[in-house]
Design an enzyme around this catalytic site. Sequence first.
Site, short mmCIF file in Angstrom:
data_model
loop_
_atom_site.label_atom_id
_atom_site.label_comp_id
_atom_site.label_asym_id
_atom_site.label_seq_id
_atom_site.Cartn_x
_atom_site.Cartn_y
_atom_site.Cartn_z
N HIS A 1 90.65 11.09 30.64
CA HIS A 1 89.56 11.40 29.71
C HIS A 1 88.23 11.05 30.35
O HIS A 1 88.09 10.00 30.98
CB HIS A 1 89.73 10.58 28.42
CG HIS A 1 88.65 10.83 27.42
ND1 HIS A 1 88.68 11.87 26.54
CD2 HIS A 1 87.48 10.17 27.19
CE1 HIS A 1 87.59 11.85 25.79
NE2 HIS A 1 86.85 10.83 26.16
N ASP B 1 89.35 10.33 12.22
CA ASP B 1 88.23 10.37 13.18
C ASP B 1 87.36 11.59 12.94
O ASP B 1 86.13 11.52 13.05
CB ASP B 1 88.74 10.38 14.62
CG ASP B 1 87.57 10.51 15.59
OD1 ASP B 1 86.75 9.57 15.62
OD2 ASP B 1 87.44 11.54 16.27
N ARG C 1 78.92 10.03 11.91
CA ARG C 1 78.19 9.10 12.80
C ARG C 1 76.87 9.70 13.28
O ARG C 1 75.88 9.00 13.42
CB ARG C 1 79.09 8.66 13.96
CG ARG C 1 80.01 7.56 13.47
CD ARG C 1 81.06 7.15 14.46
NE ARG C 1 80.54 6.90 15.77
CZ ARG C 1 81.21 7.19 16.89
NH1 ARG C 1 82.41 7.71 16.84
NH2 ARG C 1 80.69 6.92 18.05
N SER D 1 87.30 5.94 18.24
CA SER D 1 87.24 7.39 18.09
C SER D 1 87.94 8.09 19.26
O SER D 1 88.79 8.96 19.07
CB SER D 1 85.76 7.80 18.00
OG SER D 1 85.63 9.19 18.12
N LYS E 1 92.30 9.87 19.36
CA LYS E 1 92.70 11.22 19.76
C LYS E 1 93.50 11.19 21.06
O LYS E 1 94.51 11.87 21.21
CB LYS E 1 91.46 12.10 19.93
CG LYS E 1 90.77 12.39 18.60
CD LYS E 1 89.40 13.00 18.76
CE LYS E 1 88.40 12.04 19.34
NZ LYS E 1 87.00 12.24 19.02
N1 URA Z 1 83.69 11.09 22.08
C1 URA Z 1 84.46 10.85 21.00
O1 URA Z 1 85.49 11.47 20.81
N2 URA Z 1 84.07 9.91 20.13
C2 URA Z 1 82.95 9.21 20.30
O2 URA Z 1 82.66 8.37 19.48
C3 URA Z 1 82.15 9.46 21.42
C4 URA Z 1 82.55 10.41 22.31
#
Ligand code: URA
Length: 427
Positions: free
Chosen positions: A83, A162, A169, A184, A188
């Site tokens: 990621h 999320d 946010r 967050s 995922k």
């Molecule tokens: N990417 C995400 O999935 N969440 C965040 O809070 C920031 C970047």
Amino acid sequence: MALAYRILERKRAGMRLTAEEIRAVAQGAADGSWSEGQLGAFLMAAAIRGLDADETRALTLAMLESGERWDLGREVPGLCDKHSTGGVGDKVSLILAPLLASCGVPVAMLTGRSLGHTGGTMDKLESIPGMSLDLDRARCLDLLARCGMAIGGATAEIAPADRRLYALRDTTATVDSTPLITASILSKKLATGAAAVVFDVKTGNGAFLPELDRSLELARGLVETARSLGTPTSALVTDMSQPLGRWSGHTAEVMETFACLGGEGPEDLMEVTFALGEEVSRLAGQPVGRRQMEEALSSGRARERCEQWAALQGADLDWLRQPRFPLAPVEKPLLARRPGRLAAVDVRQLGLLLVEAGGGRTRPEDAIDFGVSLECRARLGQEVREGAELARVYLRREDDRLAELFAGCFTVADEGEAPVVIAARVS
Ligand code: URA
């Protein structure tokens, strides 16, 4: 007194929430029983008061459990995932997945869309005609069995808590809270159940968190939290003070990916790719060294694997093999106005200008012009003469004002240094 009220009151006062209380927040976000006002209040209290390691772990787990978990690692031993926190020109996922797969290391990734100044792997891949990123668990396993890799878009069933919190946010000034970012991202990322994950946390002016200490803090949070939830993880903090590689823009990055897979990748981009590959394959118990990856590139195996995979996900191979990729037609060279060294690049502004030119989106529903691109011809620290071409933009239509703004993102001065590409490793 209602549970939500008590939880908010306790967090507002700076108290530590229990795992059960945190589960109530995530559940309330996922099933709609908490209002936007209550969720916004939780986000603000968490951003101001902070969440400690246990609370961050509990929030990650609760958000993860709010949706589907694929648990792919149970059926595909050694499955790897990677990621990136995002940047401009970051096409590492596109290169790394087929590269590792061609070395016998399986990779599955669920990717995101371009938003704001940063590009998204999902849109880059969708710039390839026919490419389908609509994967479910069964399709993902089928692709892994056939070609050792799968790349899809994050589905609505993954981490619904999320989805709701993340959307809030932006409007509640709670985007840059490290524990909220950590939970967050991981809610995922851990949903696919990979055997190991490596994070590429960007630092520098084009990064989500530009300052090195914040990038390190996020890297530590991601590694500690993922590990506490049972996934071997490490992170590299890598440079985003100039776009990564030579090309930025959707079609252009696919084009550069194939150049890299053909063994002709720029040095910085390949350094990051190899280092992430070494990290994640080692964590997954199937270490692959740089030499092995270089061999996969020079032998053509990595490129072949990419084509095999792309065809399985619907891509038009004739399009991928064309000699000239369709970049936007209006080429504007950006020239140095004085001799010296390339001293600074405003990467964030470059990303925003690409969006303004149509090559990105500011709202999720915006369409993208895949051909709009930027080609960086000089690197930070490089000596340039007056009039040298620092970069070139490819626009859909004539726009001298925009070209001028692009040119203003490059500063030539007496002094200038090449950045360190990999600033830190967190494990
Ligand atoms: N990417 C995400 O999935 N969440 C965040 O809070 C920031 C970047």
